[in-house]
Design a protein around this motif. Structure first.
Motif, PDB file in Angstrom:
ATOM      1  N   VAL A 109      -0.967  19.989  -5.791  1.00 40.70           N
ATOM      2  CA  VAL A 109      -1.476  19.050  -4.797  1.00 40.70           C
ATOM      3  C   VAL A 109      -0.349  18.076  -4.481  1.00 40.70           C
ATOM      4  O   VAL A 109       0.187  17.437  -5.381  1.00 40.70           O
ATOM      5  N   SER A 110       0.023  17.986  -3.195  1.00 38.10           N
ATOM      6  CA  SER A 110       1.103  17.097  -2.765  1.00 38.10           C
ATOM      7  C   SER A 110       0.571  16.071  -1.780  1.00 38.10           C
ATOM      8  O   SER A 110      -0.228  16.401  -0.902  1.00 38.10           O
ATOM      9  N   PHE A 111       1.047  14.849  -1.934  1.00 39.34           N
ATOM     10  CA  PHE A 111       0.666  13.753  -1.056  1.00 39.34           C
ATOM     11  C   PHE A 111       1.871  13.405  -0.187  1.00 39.34           C
ATOM     12  O   PHE A 111       2.883  12.931  -0.692  1.00 39.34           O
ATOM     13  N   HIS A 112       1.776  13.660   1.110  1.00 34.77           N
ATOM     14  CA  HIS A 112       2.886  13.441   2.043  1.00 34.77           C
ATOM     15  C   HIS A 112       2.654  12.138   2.802  1.00 34.77           C
ATOM     16  O   HIS A 112       1.795  12.072   3.683  1.00 34.77           O
TER      17      HIS A 112
ATOM     18  N   THR B 113      -0.724  13.408   4.974  1.00 35.32           N
ATOM     19  CA  THR B 113      -1.510  14.598   4.654  1.00 35.32           C
ATOM     20  C   THR B 113      -1.517  14.855   3.152  1.00 35.32           C
ATOM     21  O   THR B 113      -0.645  14.385   2.423  1.00 35.32           O
ATOM     22  N   ILE B 114      -2.517  15.613   2.734  1.00 38.94           N
ATOM     23  CA  ILE B 114      -2.612  16.103   1.365  1.00 38.94           C
ATOM     24  C   ILE B 114      -2.616  17.626   1.467  1.00 38.94           C
ATOM     25  O   ILE B 114      -3.416  18.205   2.204  1.00 38.94           O
ATOM     26  N   THR B 115      -1.716  18.264   0.738  1.00 38.64           N
ATOM     27  CA  THR B 115      -1.558  19.717   0.813  1.00 38.64           C
ATOM     28  C   THR B 115      -1.826  20.343  -0.548  1.00 38.64           C
ATOM     29  O   THR B 115      -1.356  19.849  -1.560  1.00 38.64           O
TER      30      THR B 115
ATOM     31  N   TYR C  98       4.225   4.100  -2.463  1.00 41.31           N
ATOM     32  CA  TYR C  98       4.456   4.124  -3.907  1.00 41.31           C
ATOM     33  C   TYR C  98       3.324   4.894  -4.573  1.00 41.31           C
ATOM     34  O   TYR C  98       2.289   5.128  -3.982  1.00 41.31           O
ATOM     35  N   GLY C  99       3.563   5.315  -5.781  1.00 44.99           N
ATOM     36  CA  GLY C  99       2.543   6.048  -6.532  1.00 44.99           C
ATOM     37  C   GLY C  99       2.893   7.518  -6.666  1.00 44.99           C
ATOM     38  O   GLY C  99       3.974   7.981  -6.301  1.00 44.99           O
ATOM     39  N   LEU C 100       1.955   8.257  -7.205  1.00 46.08           N
ATOM     40  CA  LEU C 100       2.113   9.680  -7.482  1.00 46.08           C
ATOM     41  C   LEU C 100       2.306  10.459  -6.178  1.00 46.08           C
ATOM     42  O   LEU C 100       1.586  10.226  -5.204  1.00 46.08           O
ATOM     43  N   THR C 101       3.283  11.359  -6.140  1.00 46.79           N
ATOM     44  CA  THR C 101       3.533  12.136  -4.923  1.00 46.79           C
ATOM     45  C   THR C 101       3.031  13.575  -5.027  1.00 46.79           C
ATOM     46  O   THR C 101       2.754  14.189  -4.005  1.00 46.79           O
TER      47      THR C 101
ATOM     48  N   TYR D  66      -2.109   5.689  -4.230  1.00 43.70           N
ATOM     49  CA  TYR D  66      -2.593   4.466  -3.579  1.00 43.70           C
ATOM     50  C   TYR D  66      -2.826   4.727  -2.095  1.00 43.70           C
ATOM     51  O   TYR D  66      -1.969   5.279  -1.402  1.00 43.70           O
ATOM     52  N   LEU D  67      -3.996   4.324  -1.627  1.00 39.51           N
ATOM     53  CA  LEU D  67      -4.376   4.472  -0.226  1.00 39.51           C
ATOM     54  C   LEU D  67      -4.776   3.117   0.344  1.00 39.51           C
ATOM     55  O   LEU D  67      -5.315   2.270  -0.367  1.00 39.51           O
ATOM     56  N   SER D  68      -4.554   2.961   1.627  1.00 39.06           N
ATOM     57  CA  SER D  68      -5.079   1.806   2.355  1.00 39.06           C
ATOM     58  C   SER D  68      -6.088   2.344   3.351  1.00 39.06           C
ATOM     59  O   SER D  68      -5.740   3.138   4.225  1.00 39.06           O
ATOM     60  N   CYS D  69      -7.340   1.932   3.194  1.00 39.44           N
ATOM     61  CA  CYS D  69      -8.413   2.413   4.056  1.00 39.44           C
ATOM     62  C   CYS D  69      -9.099   1.221   4.715  1.00 39.44           C
ATOM     63  O   CYS D  69      -9.844   0.485   4.054  1.00 39.44           O
TER      64      CYS D  69
END
Length: 132
Positions: free
Chosen positions: A57-60, A65-67, A89-92, A109-112
């Motif tokens: 699982v990758s966070f771009h 996107t999340i792949t 920042y955070g886990l990629t 980390y997300l900003s929603c």
């Protein structure tokens, strides 16, 4: 004995052809977006367990996107965040092993909609929790 082997063979073929289909939702709210992310992560873990192969699982952050990729690097699912934004920042990325455990411990980390969300990954049993 032969009947049992035949049944096991058929079941194993059906399981290898099956990928857990995640529902596609139109995100209309922050809760829907977070639920979609949760479904995506749980689906990757269940696929790793049922197919006995690792999934990454990758966070771009740049294209938001999340792949999810299988062990041959083939894209299984690509989810574009609509209301939330991945922070710099955070886990990629991390992987789910064949037994469902993860290879990394960390936080995404997300900003929603002016609200900070954290997805905290744990190594054992691939657990994660979402904090708002």
């Amino acid at each position: 004995m032969l009947e049992m082997l035949l049944v096991l063979f058929i079941v194993s073929i059906l399981m290898s052809l099956t990928f857990i289909k995640l529902p596609d939702y139109n995100s209309h709210s922050q809760e829907d977006e977070i639920q979609n992310i949760s479904y995506l992560l749980q689906g990757a873990q269940m696929s790793a367990l049922s197919n006995q192969q690792s999934y990454t699982v990758s966070f771009h952050k740049y294209n938001n996107t999340i792949t999810v990729r299988d062990s041959s690097r083939k894209i299984i699912k690509n989810y574009t965040l609509k209301l939330c934004k991945l922070n710099d920042y955070g886990l990629t990325s991390y992987s789910y092993k064949k037994n469902g455990d993860t290879t990394a411990f960390g936080t995404v980390y997300l900003s929603c909609q002016k609200k900070n969300i954290r997805i905290i990954m744990q190594i054992q049993k691939g657990r994660f929790r979402i904090e708002q």
